[in-house]
Design a protein around this motif. Sequence first.
Motif, PDB file in Angstrom:
ATOM      1  N   UNK A  98       0.765  -1.051   0.282  1.00 12.84           N
ATOM      2  CA  UNK A  98       0.233   0.298   0.441  1.00 12.84           C
ATOM      3  C   UNK A  98       1.106   1.604  -0.174  1.00 12.84           C
ATOM      4  N   UNK A  99       2.008   1.071   0.611  1.00 12.16           N
ATOM      5  CA  UNK A  99       2.694   2.506   0.555  1.00 12.16           C
ATOM      6  C   UNK A  99       4.142   2.079  -0.419  1.00 12.16           C
ATOM      7  N   UNK A 100       4.335   1.224  -1.204  1.00  7.71           N
ATOM      8  CA  UNK A 100       5.194   0.958  -1.272  1.00  7.71           C
ATOM      9  C   UNK A 100       6.600   1.561  -0.937  1.00  7.71           C
ATOM     10  N   UNK A 101       7.033   0.858   0.268  1.00  8.43           N
ATOM     11  CA  UNK A 101       8.361   1.054   0.990  1.00  8.43           C
ATOM     12  C   UNK A 101       8.579   0.831   1.887  1.00  8.43           C
ATOM     13  N   UNK A 102       9.626   0.146   3.288  1.00 14.26           N
ATOM     14  CA  UNK A 102       9.845  -0.802   3.564  1.00 14.26           C
ATOM     15  C   UNK A 102      10.400  -0.196   5.016  1.00 14.26           C
ATOM     16  N   UNK A 103      11.288   1.198   4.375  1.00 10.38           N
ATOM     17  CA  UNK A 103      12.265   2.426   5.256  1.00 10.38           C
ATOM     18  C   UNK A 103      11.075   2.961   6.575  1.00 10.38           C
ATOM     19  N   UNK A 104      11.514   3.077   7.481  1.00 14.26           N
ATOM     20  CA  UNK A 104      10.713   3.287   8.518  1.00 14.26           C
ATOM     21  C   UNK A 104      10.382   4.959   8.045  1.00 14.26           C
ATOM     22  N   UNK A 105      11.394   5.681   7.784  1.00 13.40           N
ATOM     23  CA  UNK A 105      10.977   6.997   7.881  1.00 13.40           C
ATOM     24  C   UNK A 105      10.736   7.363   6.519  1.00 13.40           C
ATOM     25  N   UNK A 106      10.233   6.157   5.523  1.00 12.65           N
ATOM     26  CA  UNK A 106       9.577   6.898   4.056  1.00 12.65           C
ATOM     27  C   UNK A 106       8.216   6.236   4.551  1.00 12.65           C
ATOM     28  N   UNK A 107       8.243   5.275   5.657  1.00 13.74           N
ATOM     29  CA  UNK A 107       6.757   5.110   5.553  1.00 13.74           C
ATOM     30  C   UNK A 107       5.789   6.552   6.500  1.00 13.74           C
ATOM     31  N   UNK A 108       6.842   6.495   7.055  1.00 13.21           N
ATOM     32  CA  UNK A 108       6.286   7.712   7.820  1.00 13.21           C
ATOM     33  C   UNK A 108       5.733   8.736   6.979  1.00 13.21           C
ATOM     34  N   UNK A 109       6.917   8.582   6.375  1.00 15.44           N
ATOM     35  CA  UNK A 109       6.657  10.216   5.588  1.00 15.44           C
ATOM     36  C   UNK A 109       4.954  10.301   4.498  1.00 15.44           C
ATOM     37  N   UNK A 110       4.810   8.622   4.111  1.00 14.54           N
ATOM     38  CA  UNK A 110       3.881   7.801   3.005  1.00 14.54           C
ATOM     39  C   UNK A 110       2.501   8.522   3.919  1.00 14.54           C
ATOM     40  N   UNK A 111       2.391   8.336   5.360  1.00 17.27           N
ATOM     41  CA  UNK A 111       1.147   8.028   6.198  1.00 17.27           C
ATOM     42  C   UNK A 111       0.488   9.313   5.754  1.00 17.27           C
ATOM     43  N   UNK A 112       1.778  10.034   5.820  1.00 18.85           N
ATOM     44  CA  UNK A 112       1.211  11.085   6.395  1.00 18.85           C
ATOM     45  C   UNK A 112       0.694  12.496   5.563  1.00 18.85           C
ATOM     46  N   UNK A 113       0.738  11.449   4.100  1.00 16.55           N
ATOM     47  CA  UNK A 113       0.100  11.476   2.795  1.00 16.55           C
ATOM     48  C   UNK A 113      -0.971  11.043   3.037  1.00 16.55           C
ATOM     49  N   UNK A 114      -1.375  10.214   3.532  1.00 15.38           N
ATOM     50  CA  UNK A 114      -2.864   9.075   3.588  1.00 15.38           C
ATOM     51  C   UNK A 114      -3.976   9.880   3.878  1.00 15.38           C
ATOM     52  N   UNK A 115      -4.778   9.602   3.238  1.00 16.95           N
ATOM     53  CA  UNK A 115      -5.915  10.688   3.745  1.00 16.95           C
ATOM     54  C   UNK A 115      -6.389   9.377   5.505  1.00 16.95           C
ATOM     55  N   UNK A 116      -6.773   9.709   5.512  1.00 18.17           N
ATOM     56  CA  UNK A 116      -8.355   9.512   7.053  1.00 18.17           C
ATOM     57  C   UNK A 116      -8.993   9.370   6.619  1.00 18.17           C
ATOM     58  N   UNK A 117     -10.618   8.262   6.838  1.00 20.24           N
ATOM     59  CA  UNK A 117      -9.941   7.475   7.375  1.00 20.24           C
ATOM     60  C   UNK A 117      -8.529   6.032   6.896  1.00 20.24           C
ATOM     61  N   UNK A 118      -7.674   5.601   7.609  1.00 17.77           N
ATOM     62  CA  UNK A 118      -6.894   4.562   6.355  1.00 17.77           C
ATOM     63  C   UNK A 118      -7.360   3.410   5.847  1.00 17.77           C
ATOM     64  N   UNK A 119      -6.760   3.407   4.771  1.00 19.51           N
ATOM     65  CA  UNK A 119      -6.795   2.418   3.942  1.00 19.51           C
ATOM     66  C   UNK A 119      -7.196   0.984   4.279  1.00 19.51           C
ATOM     67  N   UNK A 120      -7.826   0.406   4.456  1.00 17.92           N
ATOM     68  CA  UNK A 120      -8.311  -1.226   4.876  1.00 17.92           C
ATOM     69  C   UNK A 120      -6.985  -2.213   5.252  1.00 17.92           C
TER      70      UNK A 120
END
Lengths: 499, 477
Positions: B178-200
Motif C-alpha cells: 500500500x505504501x510502496x516502501x519498507x523504510x521506517x522514515x519513508x513509511x512515516x512520510x507516506x502515512x502523512x500523505x494518506x487521507x484519514x480514515x486509513x486505507x483498510x
Amino acid sequence: MATLDSYVLMALVVIPFVGGLALAFFPGESRRAIRGFSALVGLVVFALTIYVFLRYDSDLGGYQFIREYGWLDSLGVAFSLGVDGISVPMVLLTGIVLFTGVLISWNIQVRTKDFFVLYLLLVAGVFGVFVSLDLFFFFFFYELAVLPMYILIGVWGSSTDFGTFNRPKEYGAMKLMLFLTAGSVLVWVAILAVYVESGLGTFSLLALEDVTFSDGFQRVFFPLFMVGFGVLAGLWPFHTWSPDGHVAAPTAVSMVHAGVLMKLGAYGIIRVGLDLLPGGAQDWMPLLLGMATVNVVYGAISAMGQTDLKYMIGYSSVSHMGYVLMGFATLNSVGMGGAVLQMFSHGIMTALMFAAVGALYDRAHVRDIGVLEGLTKRMPVVAIFFVLAGLTSIGLPGLSGFVAEVMVFLGVFQDYPVVGILAVVGAGITAVYILRMLAKVFFGTITPRWEHLTDATRVEGFAMGVLLLFLLVVGLYPRPWMDLINSGVAPLLERVVGL
Amino acid sequence: MNYLLFLPELALAALAFGVLVIDLFLPRERKGYLPWVSLVGLAGVLALSLRYLWGKDTNLYGGLFLVDSFSLFFKAFFLVMGGLVVLSSMEYVKRHLSHPGEYYGILLLSILAMMLMTSSGELLTAYISLELLSFSLYVLVSFARGDPKSNEAGLKYILLGAFASALLLYGISHVYGMLGTTGFTEISAALLLEETPLNPAVLLGLALIVAGLGFKMAAAPFHMWAPDVYEGAPTPVTAYLAVGVKAAVFALVLRLFSQAFMPAIEEWQVILAILAALTMTVGNLVAIAQSNIKRMLAYSSIGQVGYLLMGVAALSPMASDGVMLHLLGYGISNLAAFLGVILYYNVTGKENIADYAGLADRSPFLAMAMSVALFSLAGLPFFAGFTTKFYLFTAAAEGGFLWLVGLAITNSLISLYYYLIVIKQMYMVPASDKSALKVSLIGGGVLGVLVLGIFLVGVYPAPLVDAIQGATGAILP
C-alpha cells in the motif's frame, strides 16, 4: 544548632535505615550487641524527635525544618522534607514508640537480628511519611512502611486458637498486606490523577497546594484518598484486617502498627486529601462522619464481644480511630485539633496496652480473658500500667485521652448533635468492656494456675513508664500540645473555609 | 562508508563462530574455558560499541542500518545482559547440558540478532534479524536433549513462532503493497500523505504486524506458547527469553511505532491499550494458580509485558523513557529471580514453589536475594520495580490512560499476592531437609551484584534516566 536544624529530619529517616542495614552485618549469635545497638539507634532517634518537638515554633506555624534534595527532575520528584504542627506530634509519637518498642522486644529469641533489621526499616518508612513534602516520596515511604510487616508478622507473630477454628499468623499477615496494598492502589491512582490534572509536572506538595482543581475533579478523586488512606486508618468497613493483623503481630510490631501505622492513614487523609482537594473533602465529609460513627460504635460493640485480650484491644483501636476520623469530618478547629491530639494520645495508649499484653502473654502464654484471673497479685507492675492505659482509653480526666475525646465530642456537637450522642455512647461502651476486662483479669482471687507468673522485667517496666509519662504530661498540661496542633490545623481549615 | 560503525556486529559474529570452532579443539575437561572466552569477547564488543558508536547519529546501507543513541543504549543493555546470562549459565550447563560450545555459540549469535534488530531502519532488516533471533532460540529452548519437556517446548516454540513470523511477514507485505516502501522514515512520510480514515489494507497490515510482534513478546491473546516454553526450556534460557528477548522486541516496537507508524497513532493506540489491559490481567490472574516457579515467573512476565505495552500505547517521549526504564528495572529483577531459581535447581534439582519451604534457614542469602527480586517485581519501594513502574505509570497517565493505569496498579496488587506465596514458603514454612545450602561462588556473586543493582535503580535512578532520555531523543525528537 542551625546545622542540626537543617539535617534533623533527614537524620530521622536515615539513622534507622542505616542502622538497620548496619545491623544486617552483625554476627547473628551476638544478641546482646544486636539489641544494644538497636536500643542505641532508638534512643538517638527518640532524642532527635524530642528536639524537633521542642524546637518547632508554634507561633510561627507552617512548615519548618524545610530541606529539598533534587532526585529525578524529569519526573518532577524532589526529596523535600518539612514538618508542621500536625506532623510534629506524629514524629514524636514515632520516636517514642520506636524506642519503647525496642525495649519491649528485649527478649526476642528467634532470629533476633532479622527482627531488628526489619523493625528499624519499618520505622524509617514511617518517619519518611511524616516528614515528606513530596507526593512521590510520601507514597514511597508509605509503601515501605507496609512492606516489612508481612515477614515481621509471619515469622515472629503468634497464631490464635479459638477452639473451633484457628487464625494462623500467616493469615493475619497476608490479610493485612493485601488490604493495605489495595488501599494504596487507590492512593496511587489518585496521586497520578492529581499530577496529570495539575499540569505542573511536579509531585511537590507545596506546589500542588496552590492549584485549584475543578469541582468535578475534586469530587471524583477525594474519595480515592479518603478510602485508600482510610483502609490503613481502620475505616469501617475496611477495618477487618486490623484486629487480625494486630493480634498476629509480635508485641513491638503491634505497638508500632496500632500506635503509629494506623495514624499514617489518618495523616494521609488530611495531609494529602484535605490539603489538595479541600472542595472534595467538604462534599464527602458527611459520609466520612457516618462511617466513622459506625467505627466508634461498632468497634466498641465488637470489642465487648471478644474473649481474646489482643483482639479486644484490636477492636478498641478500630473504635478509637473512629474518633480521629470523626474529628476530621467535623471540619472545625476544635474537632480537628482534638482528632490530631487523639492520634497522638491513642498512639501512646495503645502502644502501652500492647506492651502490657505482650508482657502478660510472654509469661502466661494465654490471652483468653475467661481464663486469666487476679493477676495483680503476681504482676503488680503490669497491672498498674494496664489499668492506667485502660483508663486513658475510657477517657479519665488527667490522662491524655480525656482532652482529645472531649474536644472531638465538642467539635461534633457543634454541627451534628445526633452523631455526638452516638460518639458518647461509644465511649460508654468502651468503659463497660475495659472495666469488665480489668476487673476480670487483674482483680479477684488468683487461680493456682497463675501463681508461678513473674512481673515485668526492669527494661519492660522502664519502657512502659516512658509511655505512661507522655499520657500524663499531655493529660495534665495539654496547652502547648494544642498550640502546636492548632498551628497546623488552622491553615488547613482556611483552605476549606476559603472556598 | 564508515565500516567502523558496523564493527561491533562483525566482531560479535566472529566471536560466535570463534567459540564454535574453539569448542572443536578443546578436550572435554577444558570446555569450562568457553564461557570465559564468551565473556571476554562480550566485554570487548561492548568496548568497541562504546568506542565507535558513542554520540554517532547516522546510518549505513542507505538507511537499512541505523546508528544512534537509541540503538547504542540497547546494544549495551544486551551485551551486559548477555554477559550476566553467560555467568548464570556456567554451572547449569556443566551439570545439566551437553555441548557447551554450541550453547554459548548460539547464545552469542542470538545477541548479535538482537543488536541488529535495534539498529534496523526498515521492515525487512528487522524481520531477518528477528528470524535469526528466533532460530537461535528454537535451538536453545530444546537444548536439554534428554528432557521431554524441553523437546516439547522447542517444538511448540518453533511451530507457533513460525506462524507468528508468517503473520508478521504478511503484515509487512501489506504495508509495502500500500505504501510502496519498507523504510521506517519513508513509511512515516507516506502515512502523512494518506487521507484519514486509513486505507483498510494498511490497517490490516498494521494489525498483522502487531499480532506477529505480540506473539514474540508473549502478549495476550498470543501468549499461549510462553508458559510451556518457559517451563520446558533450560532455566538460563528461560531467563534469557524473559529478559533479553522481551527487551529486544520492545526495542523494535518502540522504534517502529515512533519512527514509522507515529502519524497513525490514533488508529493503533486503542488496539495496543486493549492488548495491554488483556495481557496484564491474564498474566497476573493465571500466575496465582501456578505451582511451578518457572511457570509462575512466566505468567508474571506476561503481566509485565502488559505494563510495557501500556507505555507503548501512550507513546510520547516520556512514555518511551518509562518503557525503557521499566524494561531495565524489570530486567534486573527478573534476572535475579531466575538466577535464584537456577542456583536452587543446581543444588537440589527442584523447581516447585513448595520446594522452597524453609529456604530462609537453609540459605539466608538466597532467600533474601529472591525476596528482593520478587518484591521488586511486585513494585514495592526501595527496589527498582517501584521506581521504574512509578515512572512508567506516570507517563501512561500523562498520555491520557488513567483508567489503564488504574488497572495496572490493581494488577500489581494481584502480583504481590503470588510473590508473597513464594516468600511465605521461604520464610514461614519449615523445611523438611534442614541442611545448609551451599550456593556456588560465581552464582552467588552475580546474584549479589544484581541485588545491589535493584537497590541502586530503586534509590538513585537519575543517571540512568538521563541516559534513557538521550536514547529516546534519537527516536522521538
